[in-house]
Write a protein that holds these residues in place. Structure first.
Motif, PDB file in Angstrom:
ATOM      1  N   LEU A  85       0.842  -1.194   0.000  1.00 58.25           N
ATOM      2  CA  LEU A  85       0.000   0.000   0.000  1.00 58.25           C
ATOM      3  C   LEU A  85       0.877   1.245   0.000  1.00 58.25           C
ATOM      4  CD1 LEU A  85      -2.699   1.573   0.474  1.00 58.25           C
ATOM      5  CD2 LEU A  85      -2.366   1.133   2.925  1.00 58.25           C
ATOM      6  N   ASP A  86       0.600   2.167  -0.913  1.00 55.23           N
ATOM      7  CA  ASP A  86       1.265   3.476  -0.950  1.00 55.23           C
ATOM      8  C   ASP A  86       0.189   4.531  -0.707  1.00 55.23           C
ATOM      9  OD1 ASP A  86       2.478   5.908  -1.556  1.00 55.23           O
ATOM     10  OD2 ASP A  86       3.660   5.068  -3.206  1.00 55.23           O
ATOM     11  N   ARG A  87       0.104   5.006   0.534  1.00 55.89           N
ATOM     12  CA  ARG A  87      -0.965   5.937   0.889  1.00 55.89           C
ATOM     13  C   ARG A  87      -0.769   7.302   0.254  1.00 55.89           C
ATOM     14  NH1 ARG A  87      -0.430   5.612   7.059  1.00 55.89           N
ATOM     15  NH2 ARG A  87      -1.595   7.579   6.936  1.00 55.89           N
ATOM     16  N   GLU A  88       0.475   7.721   0.053  1.00 51.86           N
ATOM     17  CA  GLU A  88       0.722   9.036  -0.540  1.00 51.86           C
ATOM     18  C   GLU A  88       0.247   9.081  -1.989  1.00 51.86           C
ATOM     19  OE1 GLU A  88       4.699  10.371  -0.146  1.00 51.86           O
ATOM     20  OE2 GLU A  88       4.698  10.339   2.063  1.00 51.86           O
ATOM     21  N   TYR A 113      -6.627   4.139  -6.274  1.00 54.51           N
ATOM     22  CA  TYR A 113      -7.915   4.280  -5.596  1.00 54.51           C
ATOM     23  C   TYR A 113      -8.093   5.717  -5.133  1.00 54.51           C
ATOM     24  CZ  TYR A 113      -5.334   4.380  -1.149  1.00 54.51           C
ATOM     25  OH  TYR A 113      -4.476   4.721  -0.126  1.00 54.51           O
ATOM     26  N   ASP A 114      -9.326   6.134  -5.000  1.00 56.47           N
ATOM     27  CA  ASP A 114      -9.666   7.363  -4.289  1.00 56.47           C
ATOM     28  C   ASP A 114     -10.132   7.046  -2.879  1.00 56.47           C
ATOM     29  OD1 ASP A 114      -9.428   9.615  -6.346  1.00 56.47           O
ATOM     30  OD2 ASP A 114     -10.627   8.126  -7.426  1.00 56.47           O
ATOM     31  N   TYR A 115     -10.863   5.920  -2.770  1.00 54.83           N
ATOM     32  CA  TYR A 115     -11.277   5.406  -1.460  1.00 54.83           C
ATOM     33  C   TYR A 115     -11.041   3.904  -1.462  1.00 54.83           C
ATOM     34  CZ  TYR A 115     -13.474   9.962  -1.161  1.00 54.83           C
ATOM     35  OH  TYR A 115     -13.679  11.329  -1.157  1.00 54.83           O
ATOM     36  N   LEU A 116     -10.432   3.426  -0.395  1.00 57.31           N
ATOM     37  CA  LEU A 116     -10.053   2.018  -0.288  1.00 57.31           C
ATOM     38  C   LEU A 116     -10.811   1.389   0.881  1.00 57.31           C
ATOM     39  CD1 LEU A 116      -8.151  -0.369  -1.093  1.00 57.31           C
ATOM     40  CD2 LEU A 116      -6.500   0.565   0.550  1.00 57.31           C
ATOM     41  N   LEU A 284       1.064  -3.066   6.399  1.00 62.35           N
ATOM     42  CA  LEU A 284       0.665  -2.047   5.420  1.00 62.35           C
ATOM     43  C   LEU A 284       0.954  -0.624   5.876  1.00 62.35           C
ATOM     44  CD1 LEU A 284      -2.796  -3.438   4.213  1.00 62.35           C
ATOM     45  CD2 LEU A 284      -0.567  -3.660   3.089  1.00 62.35           C
ATOM     46  N   GLY A 285       1.419  -0.474   7.110  1.00 61.23           N
ATOM     47  CA  GLY A 285       1.686   0.868   7.620  1.00 61.23           C
ATOM     48  C   GLY A 285       0.494   1.505   8.301  1.00 61.23           C
ATOM     49  N   LEU A 286      -0.582   0.737   8.510  1.00 65.07           N
ATOM     50  CA  LEU A 286      -1.759   1.216   9.229  1.00 65.07           C
ATOM     51  C   LEU A 286      -1.754   0.648  10.642  1.00 65.07           C
ATOM     52  CD1 LEU A 286      -4.406   0.567   6.410  1.00 65.07           C
ATOM     53  CD2 LEU A 286      -3.418   2.783   7.046  1.00 65.07           C
ATOM     54  N   THR A 287      -2.289   1.395  11.581  1.00 65.29           N
ATOM     55  CA  THR A 287      -2.330   0.934  12.965  1.00 65.29           C
ATOM     56  C   THR A 287      -3.215  -0.301  13.083  1.00 65.29           C
ATOM     57  OG1 THR A 287      -2.064   3.194  13.750  1.00 65.29           O
ATOM     58  CG2 THR A 287      -2.875   1.587  15.336  1.00 65.29           C
TER      59      THR A 287
END
Length: 432
Positions: A85-88, A113-116, A284-287
């Protein structure tokens, strides 16, 4: 101006219901591009995997083909597995698709994506127990359920000729006294009767031994004590050997070793104790919590990124001050319904709605003719207790409600009719 893209990762009960709702409300009107990503080509309702594992459910008749379904419900299906996942950049990375022989069919790809929405469900938690991965079956996916069924049929086939028996009994060990373990143990005894009737094995249900092992003081610890006691009594009557307050410290080939050092000899082992979200979610870098579940707010948005949502078993959603929404199919359906509204609200610049879980009760299936549970629960009432034939009909209706959410009334009605006809036209279980 390009329309926004909503990517849903995971086509389980919640993910498929969400894609269907968004396809009808946004995709059909070209207000958003809705994309459903799943590693499989078809969907099977997860609460029925124990029936698929014993052959009672024929997946070729009950599975939903994502491509065919997407074409009639105005969303787009892509086959693939999330591995980054690349959030930026608002991009997810997809692993290459390989054949069974390891040949590459599709290379690694990226999907904007715009919304995931993460709706990846859960897998069994072996808690690091030695030997479980090597010597136990898991039933978290249709592939695993089918693998168990093949192994089960082959194990029963060894007993086709009574003169060739090497043991006095065929023994199956099931670790985990939750809904999956309880339902599977009952289905296995029913399947043994059918396999004997069809001539697959010389054994009858009286020479099948099923051990159901639970570490907690009682079966179904997440449900009421009345349901637990009734279920245990029914299993005792069926001949299931129930072990509570019993942990497993090691799984070996053809045996399980308990925490007290007792050895339970087995021909087949199944692990159905505890759940966790897929491990890669924690990378994925998410909490995430210690079960790899993504931490979300009550609007189901990630606590780290308002453009990323999580729902179902892979999400840790607060419920009250110290608890979270339980990992149950009805919770996933409720979250899909709310999330469909919230994504429409985002596009309409309206405030988001907070999720409140409503427990409508629980039903546990005990093979074809019986079930136990309660309905119409609320914070002020324990609900209506049901058992027997009526409970079984209510349990069957849960699947019809799922079909209604993804197919609509006309097709669900036709499917019900076809299922009734097939009861007379087809064998009562899949034998291959």
């Amino acid at each position: 101006m390009a329309i926004p893209r909503i990517v849903i990762v995971g086509g389980g009960a919640g993910g498929l219901a969400l894609a269907t709702r968004l396809g009808r409300t946004l995709g059909k009107k070209k207000r958003a591009e809705v994309v459903l990503l799943d590693r499989n080509a078809t969907h099977v309702w997860k609460p029925l995997l124990h029936e698929l594992a014993t052959g009672v459910l024929n997946s070729s008749m009950d599975e939903v083909d994502y491509r065919g379904h997407s074409s009639t419900h105005h969303y787009r299906y892509q086959r693939g597995s999330l591995n980054g996942l690349d959030r930026e950049q608002k991009v997810i990375h997809l692993a290459p698709i390989l054949t069974e022989d390891g040949e590459e069919v599709l290379p690694a790809r990226e999907l904007h994506y715009d919304y995931l929405v993460l709706a990846l469900g859960s897998v069994s938690n072996d808690f690091g127990t030695e030997g479980v991965a090597e010597h136990c079956h898991f039933i978290d996916s249709p592939q695993q359920a089918k693998a168990f069924q093949r192994d089960m049929i082959n194990t029963f086939l060894r007993y086709t000729d009574p003169k060739l028996r090497q043991h006095t009994q065929l023994t199956i060990g099931i670790v985990g006294g939750g809904a999956t373990g309880v339902e599977l143990s009952a289905e296995l005894l029913d399947a043994s009767r059918l396999l004997n009737a069809y001539g697959v094995t010389a054994l009858d249900h009286q020479t099948i031994s099923v051990h159901l092992i639970e570490a907690a003081p009682r079966l179904l610890p997440a449900l009421s004590e009345r349901i637990s006691q009734t279920v245990q009594q029914e299993l005792d009557n069926m001949g299931v050997s129930v072990h509570v307050n019993t942990s497993i410290q090691q799984a070996q080939k053809y045996q399980l070793v308990t925490g007290d050092g007792e050895i339970i000899k087995t021909d087949l082992n199944v692990w159905a104790a505890g759940i966790k979200a897929p491990p890669f979610l924690a990378e994925l870098g998410l909490t995430a919590n210690n079960k790899n579940q993504i931490k979300v707010t009550q609007t189901l948005q990630s606590v780290d990124d308002p453009h990323i949502f999580a729902m179902g078993d892979c999400a840790s959603c607060p419920q009250g001050e110290e608890s979270t929404v339980p990992p149950r199919a009805q919770a996933a359906h409720q979250q899909a319904k709310l999330l469909a509204k919230n994504l429409v609200n985002i596009l309409n610049s309206k405030p988001l709605i907070e999720f409140t879980y409503r427990d409508h009760g629980s039903l546990v299936s005990l093979a074809r003719y019986d079930a136990v549970g309660n309905l119409m629960r609320s914070s002020a009432s324990r609900g209506l207790f049901l058992e027997g034939w009526l409970a079984r009909q209510c349990y069957a209706s849960l699947y019809r409600m799922h079909q209604l959410s993804i197919h609509g009334a006309p097709k669900t009605g036709l499917t019900w009719l076809v299922d009734k006809l097939n009861r007379y036209l087809k064998p009562r279980m899949k034998l291959h």
